[in-house]
Enzyme design. Structure first.
Site, PDB file in Angstrom:
ATOM      1  N   LYS A 183      14.892  -3.399   1.341  1.00  0.00           N
ATOM      2  CA  LYS A 183      13.675  -3.102   1.674  1.00  0.00           C
ATOM      3  C   LYS A 183      13.276  -3.710   2.903  1.00  0.00           C
ATOM      4  O   LYS A 183      13.269  -5.231   2.938  1.00  0.00           O
ATOM      5  CB  LYS A 183      12.688  -3.705   0.282  1.00  0.00           C
ATOM      6  CG  LYS A 183      11.205  -3.570   0.447  1.00  0.00           C
ATOM      7  CD  LYS A 183      10.678  -3.985  -0.766  1.00  0.00           C
ATOM      8  CE  LYS A 183       9.113  -3.820  -0.642  1.00  0.00           C
ATOM      9  NZ  LYS A 183       8.148  -4.234  -1.749  1.00  0.00           N
ATOM     10  N   LYS A 235      14.205   1.476   1.246  1.00  0.00           N
ATOM     11  CA  LYS A 235      12.859   1.529   1.183  1.00  0.00           C
ATOM     12  C   LYS A 235      12.189   0.735   2.478  1.00  0.00           C
ATOM     13  O   LYS A 235      12.497  -0.233   2.817  1.00  0.00           O
ATOM     14  CB  LYS A 235      12.052   0.853   0.052  1.00  0.00           C
ATOM     15  CG  LYS A 235      10.483   0.752  -0.038  1.00  0.00           C
ATOM     16  CD  LYS A 235       9.990   0.087  -1.195  1.00  0.00           C
ATOM     17  CE  LYS A 235       8.469   0.012  -0.869  1.00  0.00           C
ATOM     18  NZ  LYS A 235       8.084  -1.062  -1.937  1.00  0.00           N
TER      19      LYS A 235
HETATM   20  C1  PBG Z   1       5.729  -4.722  -3.779  1.00  0.00           C
HETATM   21  C2  PBG Z   1       5.712  -3.279  -3.419  1.00  0.00           C
HETATM   22  C3  PBG Z   1       5.230  -2.686  -2.285  1.00  0.00           C
HETATM   23  C4  PBG Z   1       5.171  -1.277  -2.173  1.00  0.00           C
HETATM   24  C5  PBG Z   1       6.007  -1.040  -3.602  1.00  0.00           C
HETATM   25  N1  PBG Z   1       6.210  -2.449  -4.099  1.00  0.00           N
HETATM   26  C6  PBG Z   1       4.373  -3.299  -0.928  1.00  0.00           C
HETATM   27  C7  PBG Z   1       5.015  -4.301  -0.137  1.00  0.00           C
HETATM   28  O1  PBG Z   1       6.018  -4.664  -0.244  1.00  0.00           O
HETATM   29  O2  PBG Z   1       3.966  -4.830   0.685  1.00  0.00           O
HETATM   30  C8  PBG Z   1       4.785  -0.288  -1.334  1.00  0.00           C
HETATM   31  C9  PBG Z   1       4.894   1.129  -1.591  1.00  0.00           C
HETATM   32  C10 PBG Z   1       4.359   1.976  -0.666  1.00  0.00           C
HETATM   33  O3  PBG Z   1       3.911   1.547   0.261  1.00  0.00           O
HETATM   34  O4  PBG Z   1       4.181   3.033  -1.205  1.00  0.00           O
HETATM   35  N2  PBG Z   1       5.364  -4.877  -4.946  1.00  0.00           N
END
Ligand code: PBG
Length: 316
Positions: A183, A235
């Site tokens: 991520k 991601k």
């Molecule tokens: C963190 C989380 C995020 C997203 C999913 N889980 C936000 C981040 O890391 O700031 C983002 C998903 C998206 O942008 O669709 N709980």
């Protein structure tokens, strides 16, 4: 001929719809920056989950938005049995049973006053190890509420092992872990942070990965697999297809990728301006994520894509 020989197909069974539920609202709230996505009430969430099951989706991923006055520095509502996300998991499971894989976002950012994914140390930095304990308790609460799968998304080191240990100790051996393994810190999470009313000031660079790094994606994923991840995720998806292809080439477990809010919002915004063909662009973007190696794609377009599949009977 193309239909017969296509190497990759869109199939609703491989799609997961991310969904938001908000505490204390009586009607669903539309989101400006995420067309067709809503913050649901518990009732409208249950109805939408039933529709997702009917459309043949593989799963749903639930995110909770607590009442602002219930946020605290420790994200206590993430663990509380009557926290909005845990109530939502119970509601959705009661509605869909095993017709869909019900997944929970296992992270504190929606629940903390400071908006970070973990709790803070005295110097204001994120305290990795103190956070692990809370993640374990959160995962147990989510599994007890009805989640088939917990999805740790906070990028703390050792989060998968900590959650596996906590689940096993609570007798929840059958709850699976979808690890947000690779991520990246991304500008494409913008609309999501609006969707969950995240209070974050600053950024997550001390725990999310640097988009410059491809090899590190493999490293993070192999650590999560060694810790017991049942599925791994990349991601964002669309700008990280190289990372995704690397991981899919060697992963012994199923690979998911998340087409994040900004990726979806850009396509919708261009389509609204008449600059691109929105449905075709959504189809192509998700197909490309599958082509790069994802078995499972999380996308806000899951329902549109599933409906299209069923209308044309072209994919499943
Ligand atoms: C963190 C989380 C995020 C997203 C999913 N889980 C936000 C981040 O890391 O700031 C983002 C998903 C998206 O942008 O669709 N709980």
């Amino acid at each position: 001929m193309r239909r017969l020989t296509a190497e990759t197909r869109l199939n609703p069974a491989g799609l997961v719809l991310p969904m938001f539920v908000q505490e204390g609202i009586s009607e669903p709230v539309e989101l400006d920056s995420l067309p067709a996505v809503k913050r649901h009430t518990l009732d409208s969430l249950a109805r939408a989950a039933a529709e997702a099951a009917k459309a043949g989706l593989g799963g749903v991923m639930l995110f909770g938005v607590p009442a602002t006055d219930k946020k605290d520095p420790f994200g206590s509502q993430a663990v509380a049995e009557d926290g909005i996300l845990n109530r939502a998991l119970a509601t959705v499971r009661a509605e869909v049973g095993d017709a869909l894989v019900v997944m929970a976002d296992t992270c504190l950012d929606e629940f903390t006053t400071h908006g970070h994914c973990g709790v803070l140390a005295a110097d204001g930095s994120v305290d990795n190890d103190a956070t692990l304990e809370i993640y374990g308790a959160q995962a147990v609460a989510q599994a007890r509420a009805g989640a088939h799968v917990v999805g740790p998304s906070g990028m703390m080191d050792h989060q998968v092992a900590a959650i596996r240990d906590a689940l096993d100790a609570a007798g929840l051996q059958n709850t699976s872990i979808l690890a947000y393994a690779a991520k990246y810190t991304s500008a494409f999470y913008g609309p999501f942070r609006e969707a969950v009313a995240c209070s974050l000031e600053g950024d997550r660079r001390s725990y999310q990965m640097d988009p410059a790094n491809r090899r590190e994606g493999r490293l993070e994923t192999s650590l999560d697999i060694a810790e017991g991840a049942d599925m791994v995720m990349v991601k964002p998806a669309g700008y990280f297809l190289d990372v995704l292809a690397d991981i899919a080439a060697t992963s012994p477990v199923p690979v998911a990728a998340y087409q994040v809010s900004g990726e979806y919002a850009m396509i919708q915004a261009a389509a609204r301006n008449g600059w691109i063909d929105g449905p075709a662009a959504l189809r192509e973007s998700v197909l490309s994520i599958h082509r790069a190696g994802a078995d499972v794609v999380l996308t806000y377009a899951a329902m549109e894509l599933a409906r299209e599949c069923c209308d044309t009977c072209d994919c499943c």
